[in-house]
Design an enzyme around this catalytic site. Structure first.
Site: not given
Ligand code: COA
Length: 168
Positions: A19, A43, A92, A130
């Site tokens: 990140h 989550k 990624r 994560s």
């Molecule tokens: N390096 C390491 N890990 C990474 C990464 C990077 N560069 N980029 C993503 N990841 C990992 C994260 O750690 C996470 O791992 P996990 O699943 O083991 O926890 C995973 O990839 C993806 O997670 P993240 O980037 O945190 O996104 P998410 O899918 O958990 O959440 C939101 C996405 C929160 C941004 C999205 O749900 C959101 O916008 N929510 C608000 C409501 C909304 O508007 N929704 C969209 C329209 S319905």
């Protein structure tokens, strides 16, 4: 000249070096970057919102144009409130693509002036997320290359408090 604010949303449970790699790239491209914890309803995070904010703030304090925030609700509404025109997401591997593509199209449908920009982290982080870090830590695996020292201390403490990684 027009200043561009970008938002980097995620669960950050906890923030990893992958990140931070993305944030560093974004910080060099945009005037202001807001890293915001958002809710992914699928989550159940290990860390509380305040703990995740604290870890992000400590890990990002050297980036002067980066701030940390938290919100509940739609990302498009948050972006509008912050006057941000760019949403950052990390890509990624090909496996990320379908989910990210769908999310960016939904967000574009909801807010046509908000553009999602995908950044690729350094290839050494392509396999990182994560959950893997949490699992490795719970099984006493080496995590030093994946998260900042402060986050490592917090993670080990949290796993101990929750008795995660121990046989019943
Ligand atoms: N390096 C390491 N890990 C990474 C990464 C990077 N560069 N980029 C993503 N990841 C990992 C994260 O750690 C996470 O791992 P996990 O699943 O083991 O926890 C995973 O990839 C993806 O997670 P993240 O980037 O945190 O996104 P998410 O899918 O958990 O959440 C939101 C996405 C929160 C941004 C999205 O749900 C959101 O916008 N929510 C608000 C409501 C909304 O508007 N929704 C969209 C329209 S319905």
């Amino acid at each position: 000249m027009k200043k561009i604010t970008a938002i980097y949303p995620g669960t950050f449970d906890p923030v990893t070096n992958g990140h931070i790699d993305i944030i560093k790239r974004a910080s060099g491209l945009f005037d202001k970057v807001i890293v915001t914890i958002a809710i992914n309803s699928n989550k159940k995070p290990l860390f509380t919102k305040d703990e995740r904010i604290d870890m992000l703030k400590k890990s990002l304090k050297s980036f002067k144009n980066v701030s940390v925030d938290y919100f509940e609700g739609l990302i498009v509404n948050y972006a509008k409130k912050k006057n941000a025109k760019v949403l950052i997401r990390g890509l990624r591997a090909v496996s990320d693509f379908e989910y990210e593509f769908q999310m960016s199209l939904i967000n574009r449908k909801l807010a046509s002036d908000l553009t999602t920009i995908f950044l690729m982290p350094n290839e050494k982080y392509t396999y990182l997320n994560s959950s893997i870090v949490r699992e490795l830590a719970s099984l006493n695996g080496k995590i030093d290359d994946f998260i900042p020292v402060y986050v490592k201390q917090k993670l080990i403490k949290k796993l101990k408090e929750n008795k995660i990684g121990k046989m019943p």
